[in-house]
Write a protein that holds these residues in place. Sequence first.
Motif, short mmCIF file in Angstrom:
data_model
loop_
_atom_site.label_atom_id
_atom_site.label_comp_id
_atom_site.label_asym_id
_atom_site.label_seq_id
_atom_site.Cartn_x
_atom_site.Cartn_y
_atom_site.Cartn_z
N ILE A 24 0.80 -1.59 -0.21
CA ILE A 24 0.45 0.32 -0.09
C ILE A 24 0.79 1.13 0.33
O ILE A 24 0.54 1.97 -0.51
CB ILE A 24 -0.87 0.04 1.32
CG1 ILE A 24 -2.05 -1.43 1.15
CG2 ILE A 24 -2.11 1.27 0.69
CD1 ILE A 24 -2.65 -1.75 2.45
N MET A 25 1.81 1.49 0.93
CA MET A 25 2.80 2.51 0.78
C MET A 25 3.40 2.35 -0.90
O MET A 25 3.70 3.90 -1.39
CB MET A 25 3.54 2.28 1.65
CG MET A 25 3.28 2.72 3.07
SD MET A 25 2.66 4.21 3.75
CE MET A 25 4.72 5.28 3.43
N TYR A 26 4.45 1.40 -1.11
CA TYR A 26 4.52 1.30 -2.58
C TYR A 26 3.85 1.94 -3.05
O TYR A 26 4.17 3.10 -3.84
CB TYR A 26 4.53 0.40 -2.89
CG TYR A 26 5.31 -0.39 -4.28
CD1 TYR A 26 6.39 -0.14 -4.15
CD2 TYR A 26 4.96 -0.91 -5.41
CE1 TYR A 26 7.13 -0.13 -5.81
CE2 TYR A 26 5.22 -0.18 -6.16
CZ TYR A 26 6.63 -0.72 -6.95
OH TYR A 26 7.42 -0.45 -8.00
N LYS A 27 2.53 1.67 -3.52
CA LYS A 27 1.60 1.99 -4.03
C LYS A 27 1.25 3.46 -4.69
O LYS A 27 1.01 4.48 -5.07
CB LYS A 27 0.01 1.26 -4.51
CG LYS A 27 -0.77 2.24 -5.44
CD LYS A 27 -2.35 1.59 -5.32
CE LYS A 27 -3.40 1.66 -6.48
NZ LYS A 27 -2.89 1.96 -7.62
N ASN A 28 1.17 4.72 -2.17
CA ASN A 28 0.64 5.75 -2.26
C ASN A 28 2.06 6.97 -2.46
O ASN A 28 1.29 7.56 -3.30
CB ASN A 28 0.17 5.47 -0.78
CG ASN A 28 -0.84 5.17 -0.68
OD1 ASN A 28 -1.82 4.82 -1.40
ND2 ASN A 28 -0.96 4.81 0.89
N LEU A 29 2.93 5.72 -2.91
CA LEU A 29 4.13 6.78 -2.95
C LEU A 29 5.01 6.85 -4.09
O LEU A 29 5.82 7.09 -4.91
CB LEU A 29 4.77 6.65 -2.10
CG LEU A 29 4.83 6.85 -0.52
CD1 LEU A 29 5.62 6.49 0.54
CD2 LEU A 29 4.05 8.77 -0.62
N SER A 30 4.04 5.77 -5.24
CA SER A 30 4.96 5.68 -6.53
C SER A 30 4.65 7.15 -7.45
O SER A 30 6.33 6.77 -8.62
CB SER A 30 4.00 4.82 -7.32
OG SER A 30 2.23 5.51 -7.61
N HIS A 31 4.41 7.76 -7.45
CA HIS A 31 4.41 8.74 -8.21
C HIS A 31 6.01 9.84 -7.53
O HIS A 31 5.83 10.24 -8.30
CB HIS A 31 3.82 10.28 -6.95
CG HIS A 31 2.87 10.36 -6.19
ND1 HIS A 31 2.99 9.59 -5.33
CD2 HIS A 31 4.07 11.80 -5.55
CE1 HIS A 31 2.84 10.10 -4.16
NE2 HIS A 31 3.22 11.62 -4.51
N LEU A 32 6.73 8.99 -6.36
CA LEU A 32 8.03 10.17 -6.17
C LEU A 32 9.22 9.11 -6.87
O LEU A 32 10.71 9.22 -6.30
CB LEU A 32 8.13 9.84 -4.58
CG LEU A 32 6.99 10.55 -3.79
CD1 LEU A 32 7.64 10.45 -2.57
CD2 LEU A 32 6.97 11.81 -4.12
N ASP A 33 8.52 7.90 -7.89
CA ASP A 33 9.43 7.10 -8.16
C ASP A 33 10.87 6.43 -7.15
O ASP A 33 12.30 6.82 -7.10
CB ASP A 33 10.21 7.46 -9.37
CG ASP A 33 11.46 7.16 -10.31
OD1 ASP A 33 10.99 5.44 -9.84
OD2 ASP A 33 11.99 7.05 -11.05
N ILE A 34 10.56 5.98 -5.98
CA ILE A 34 11.32 5.57 -4.65
C ILE A 34 11.26 4.17 -4.35
O ILE A 34 11.98 4.24 -3.63
CB ILE A 34 11.62 7.05 -3.18
CG1 ILE A 34 9.75 6.72 -2.98
CG2 ILE A 34 12.18 7.81 -3.66
CD1 ILE A 34 9.89 7.48 -1.74
N GLY A 35 10.52 3.76 -4.85
CA GLY A 35 9.83 2.01 -5.01
C GLY A 35 9.70 1.70 -3.12
O GLY A 35 8.99 2.84 -2.86
N THR A 36 10.23 0.86 -2.55
CA THR A 36 10.47 0.91 -0.65
C THR A 36 11.31 1.64 -0.51
O THR A 36 11.60 1.23 0.45
CB THR A 36 10.79 -0.70 -1.16
OG1 THR A 36 11.38 -1.61 -1.25
CG2 THR A 36 9.09 -1.67 -1.44
N TYR A 37 12.35 2.22 -1.11
CA TYR A 37 13.33 2.59 -0.51
C TYR A 37 12.32 4.20 0.77
O TYR A 37 12.99 3.92 1.57
CB TYR A 37 14.31 3.55 -1.42
CG TYR A 37 14.91 2.65 -2.34
CD1 TYR A 37 15.55 1.56 -1.42
CD2 TYR A 37 14.81 2.78 -3.20
CE1 TYR A 37 16.37 0.22 -2.80
CE2 TYR A 37 15.69 2.17 -4.44
CZ TYR A 37 16.59 0.92 -4.30
OH TYR A 37 16.88 -0.35 -4.84
#
Length: 161
Positions: A24-37
């Motif tokens: 869910i976090m990965y999807k929510n932050l996908s616009h940042l292009d940081i993966g799971t980092y």
Amino acid sequence: MVPKSLDIPLGRSLGLIAKRYLSIMYKNLSHLDIGTYFIVINLIQKTGGMLNQQELADLCGMDKTNMLRSIDTLQLKGLVKRVKKADDRRAYVIKLTPKGESIVPVINKSFRALNKKALTGLSERQVNSFYKTLETITDNIASLPSDEILISMKNIKNVQK
């Protein structure tokens, strides 16, 4: 008689929650292009950029090689930098760049929103008890012998349902 809940592997339940939470976090932050980092960025920010690569790896449950790749990737994106330690010129700490600092509020907002959703329906007392219980479980198994397993934050696959 053993309570039925003891027949269910605790690690499986916690693992499934962790997997869902991270996806869910990965999807929510996908616009940042940081993966799971986002996990690494959050830890760097929370610790004030005072940790070296090995200390970050330990906190993330990653091996040093995977942490090196994570830091390299974040550095290529202009989000982190390696800075020589003042007291040991051979050692480096990992710090956020201004660009990295600029996305921290977005990451933290996403963590807060997801935590709020995940804990919906629980009283403040239940939430405090939940975190205390997790702490106790961690302490209870900390000294048990185990093999080290490696967690890679590199290979999340986006599987459409």
